[in-house]
Design a protein around this motif. Sequence first.
Motif, PDB file in Angstrom:
ATOM      1  N   ARG A  75      39.552  35.255  37.467  1.00 21.35           N
ATOM      2  CA  ARG A  75      39.199  35.993  38.689  1.00 21.35           C
ATOM      3  C   ARG A  75      40.426  36.341  39.543  1.00 21.35           C
ATOM      4  NH1 ARG A  75      36.062  39.474  40.048  1.00 21.35           N
ATOM      5  NH2 ARG A  75      34.379  38.398  39.035  1.00 21.35           N
ATOM      6  N   SER A  79      41.562  40.186  40.427  1.00 18.85           N
ATOM      7  CA  SER A  79      41.632  40.661  41.814  1.00 18.85           C
ATOM      8  C   SER A  79      43.020  41.209  42.147  1.00 18.85           C
ATOM      9  CB  SER A  79      41.214  39.570  42.792  1.00 18.85           C
ATOM     10  OG  SER A  79      42.120  38.504  42.776  1.00 18.85           O
ATOM     11  N   GLY A  82      42.791  44.580  41.070  1.00 17.65           N
ATOM     12  CA  GLY A  82      41.682  45.344  41.627  1.00 17.65           C
ATOM     13  C   GLY A  82      40.626  45.657  40.582  1.00 17.65           C
ATOM     14  N   ASP A  84      37.344  44.290  37.809  1.00 16.55           N
ATOM     15  CA  ASP A  84      36.284  43.342  37.515  1.00 16.55           C
ATOM     16  C   ASP A  84      36.703  42.573  36.269  1.00 16.55           C
ATOM     17  OD1 ASP A  84      33.936  41.960  37.695  1.00 16.55           O
ATOM     18  OD2 ASP A  84      32.633  43.671  37.276  1.00 16.55           O
TER      19      ASP A  84
END
Length: 166
Positions: A75, A79, A82, A84
């Motif tokens: 994750r 992030s 940017g 998923d």
Amino acid sequence: MALFRPTAIRQGLMDLTPEFLSGLGARALLLDIDNTVASYTSHEPIPGAAEWTRRMVDAGFRVLVVSNNFKKRVRPFASKFGLDCISFAMKPFPFGYLKARRLLKMKCKDCVIVGDQIFTDVVGANLCGMKSVLLTPIEEEEGFSFRVRRHFEKPLRKKFQGNIRQ
């Protein structure tokens, strides 16, 4: 042997251009993390990886992080880009790849896996009809299972080098 054969081989992430990937028929990129966009032991992407990802998105590619690692590692990388992500993808089984395809609303033939391992990234791509780009690992892993896999990968990489789209 076709199960282990990548669609293309490149040295590293920065060697992948939008033109090259389009030439493979890519509309979506499924991006591995460990030893592909970051060293296995690092919590930071390699220099230029975030910019490379932005360039791919700007070029019209749909990009998603797909990793066998756990959410607490995957994750934060996603992030930073940017993007998923899918963690604990269970590669080489097709589950994570097919979930990624559905999330991106793409056909398997339009997806290209970018990763550093034949026995996970490439085999998984071939099992579900996706293409793959095999990269040279950023660093050598220390774990026993990695050393065993790399030992068996070495002759396959040598065999494929020169016989696959460069």
